[in-house]
Design an enzyme around this catalytic site. Structure first.
Site, PDB file in Angstrom:
ATOM      1  N   GLY A  22       0.746  -1.174  -0.048  1.00 36.57           N
ATOM      2  CA  GLY A  22      -0.096   0.133   0.106  1.00 36.57           C
ATOM      3  C   GLY A  22       0.906   1.206  -0.052  1.00 36.57           C
ATOM      4  O   GLY A  22       1.899   1.346   0.532  1.00 36.57           O
ATOM      5  N   GLY A  24       0.674   5.634   0.000  1.00 36.73           N
ATOM      6  CA  GLY A  24      -0.305   7.099   0.067  1.00 36.73           C
ATOM      7  C   GLY A  24       0.781   8.053  -0.083  1.00 36.73           C
ATOM      8  O   GLY A  24       1.867   7.994   0.131  1.00 36.73           O
ATOM      9  N   ASP A 148     -11.115  10.779  10.165  1.00 32.35           N
ATOM     10  CA  ASP A 148     -11.353  10.324   8.787  1.00 32.35           C
ATOM     11  C   ASP A 148     -12.228   9.019   8.749  1.00 32.35           C
ATOM     12  O   ASP A 148     -11.662   7.860   8.113  1.00 32.35           O
ATOM     13  CB  ASP A 148     -10.102   9.976   7.966  1.00 32.35           C
TER      14      ASP A 148
END
Length: 508
Positions: A22, A24, A148
């Site tokens: 992953g 980001g 979030d």
């Protein structure tokens, strides 16, 4: 492809990094083996060096601390097991490696059943309740506010005892509330799920999470967003969250009124009108579950809007004469026998052919055979690349039958269908009767104008590299709104053309 220097690296003389899983803007996550614990699989998270500064380093360490302490208290929060610095002074932490499916993927094409919704949402509430109760940090009990909360930060994993188990992810921008601390900050979060006070940069408490939960619950159970802005800007989203009322729940969902009331309460603009704590939400869930049990109305098969099927179905294969195949096509066993329309690619020796499969009353089908056939394609790139494929059949005797469906251009089937429509310039409409759905009753062909064909090709091409910023349902809602706006114009054009003989029209 650039080689990842981290792969194969032994970190802190303990963690053997295997692969990147992953990435980001703020960091990367790798799958690794803990060599001290016999090769136990773990996840290693690094802060991105491009954003590494003292403030970010402190926040990253705080994130590790929050997750480590919360993970000890709740099975519904990802567990952090280690924190440290590598030889380049880049901070990292090791956490449990989770294999599962994001809630955003679960609800991408259809909402959850009521039974599954209640089971998963209760677990989300338990995890948030634990965070709100707080952790001891520097000798002080500090509540944690996750800033979030959204479907992509909820992971569903399989547990041998519990079955589906929720894990709340990404406490990277969580707020640790300390006595005497300055709680006012610039905006952080995801626009579609933020409370009004969060967008204003005000002091946050657990009721902000309850608002975000309300948005997410509405989406989980309906497949749609409760409010939509005029556009995807910060200002438009603020106006929507602050002033727009949530969309009413559809009657066909048959939701308990008590559940609808709870979700509306969570979405209250003023936080004092929301549930004041997660314990209130959990108590409401208990009452709802008891109500369902008493009425014997719990169901694990709620239906969605019959015209909103996503284009992710397997293809059929045609052999020999294609027209003969169409007329002998059988209604798919995985589709309900009701008035619906969905796209489907049909493979033959000559290539892949796009088609619409439609189920109507037999009498209605007969009336539609002599119709003006109209088609148009609407496209939206942001927040998620999506095409609304509009087909209309019009005659003066029975008016207009609208046949809309969607092509998700972030899926392979959506891409292939859009490209096939553009390349071929026509598609088949296969009609199945409710009274005898075993085989196709009639086939019509609808042609597509040249400019529309080019647009379909361009949309498919540009969508490949575009990153989705929200759920597909949000784009569907925006397209549906635009469809309702242009419907009168299309209707006027169809009525002006007349239907003395069947014809085909594409675009406005």
């Amino acid at each position: 492809m650039t080689e990842d220097r981290n792969e194969g690296r032994l970190l802190a003389n303990r963690y053997r990094i295997i692969e990147l899983v992953g990435k980001g803007a703020m960091g990367q996550v790798y799958r690794a083996e803990d060599t001290v614990l016999g090769g136990l699989t773990v996840a290693i998270k690094f802060v991105a060096q491009a954003v590494l500064n003292e403030k970010r380093r402190t926040r990253f360490e705080q994130e590790a601390t929050i997750c480590a302490l919360l993970g000890e208290k709740s099975i519904h929060i990802v567990q952090v097991r280690d924190y440290g610095l590598d030889e380049y002074d880049v901070p990292f932490y090791a956490m449990e490696f989770l294999q599962g499916k994001g809630l955003n993927d679960l609800i991408k094409h259809r909402p959850l059943s009521l039974k599954r919704f209640l089971r998963l949402t209760r677990q989300i509430c338990l995890g948030l309740q634990c965070a709100h109760q707080g952790i001891f940090f520097k000798g002080e009990l500090c509540p944690i506010i996750h800033r979030d909360i959204k479907p992509s930060n909820i992971l569903i994993v399989q547990d041998s005892t519990l079955g589906e188990m929720v894990k709340i992810l990404d406490f990277g921008i969580a707020k640790l509330i300390q006595t005497g601390g300055d709680q006012t900050h610039s905006f952080q979060g995801t626009l579609a799920y933020c409370s009004p006070e969060q967008m204003e940069g005000k002091e946050l408490d657990n009721r902000s999470n309850i608002y975000s939960l309300g948005v997410m619950m509405y989406e989980m159970i309906t497949g749609e967003m409760p409010i939509l802005p005029e556009n995807n800007s910060f200002g438009a989203w603020y106006q929507a969250h602050r002033y727009y009322s949530p969309e009413p729940f559809r009657d066909d969902l048959n939701l308990p009124s008590s559940l609808q009331d709870l979700i509306y309460q969570c979405l209250a603009k003023k936080r004092e009108q929301r549930p004041q704590g997660m314990d209130e939400v959990l108590e409401a869930f208990t009452s709802i579950e008891e109500e369902i049990e008493k009425s014997k109305s719990a169901s694990d098969g709620l239906t969605t809007n019959s015209l909103d099927y996503a284009s992710t179905y397997p293809t059929q294969t045609a052999t020999g004469n294609d027209e003969h195949y169409y007329l002998n096509a059988a209604w798919p066993p995985d589709k309900p026998r009701q008035k619906i329309v969905f796209p489907r690619l049909i493979n033959s020796a000559h290539g892949a052919f796009p088609s619409l499969w439609v189920m109507l009353d037999k009498e209605d089908i007969e009336k539609r055979l002599l119709s003006t056939r109209y088609n148009q394609f609407l496209f939206i790139m942001s927040p998620h690349p999506m095409v609304l494929w509009i087909t209309a059949l019009h005659n003066t005797e029975c008016g207009t039958r609208w046949l809309p469906c969607y092509l998700d251009l972030k899926t392979s089937s959506g891409q292939r269908t859009a490209r096939s429509l553009g390349e071929l310039g026509y598609y088949r409409i296969l009609f199945f009767a409710l009274e005898s759905a075993d085989t196709c009753q009639h086939v019509l062909t609808s042609t597509i104008a040249g400019p529309q064909r080019q647009k379909l090709h361009d949309w498919a091409q540009s969508s490949q590299t575009w990153e989705s910023h929200a759920s597909p349902q949000m784009s569907k809602q925006l397209l549906r709104r635009e469809f309702e706006n242009i419907k009168p114009k299309i209707q006027f054009k169809l009525e002006s053309l007349g239907t003395d003989a069947p014809s085909n029209v594409s675009g406005l």
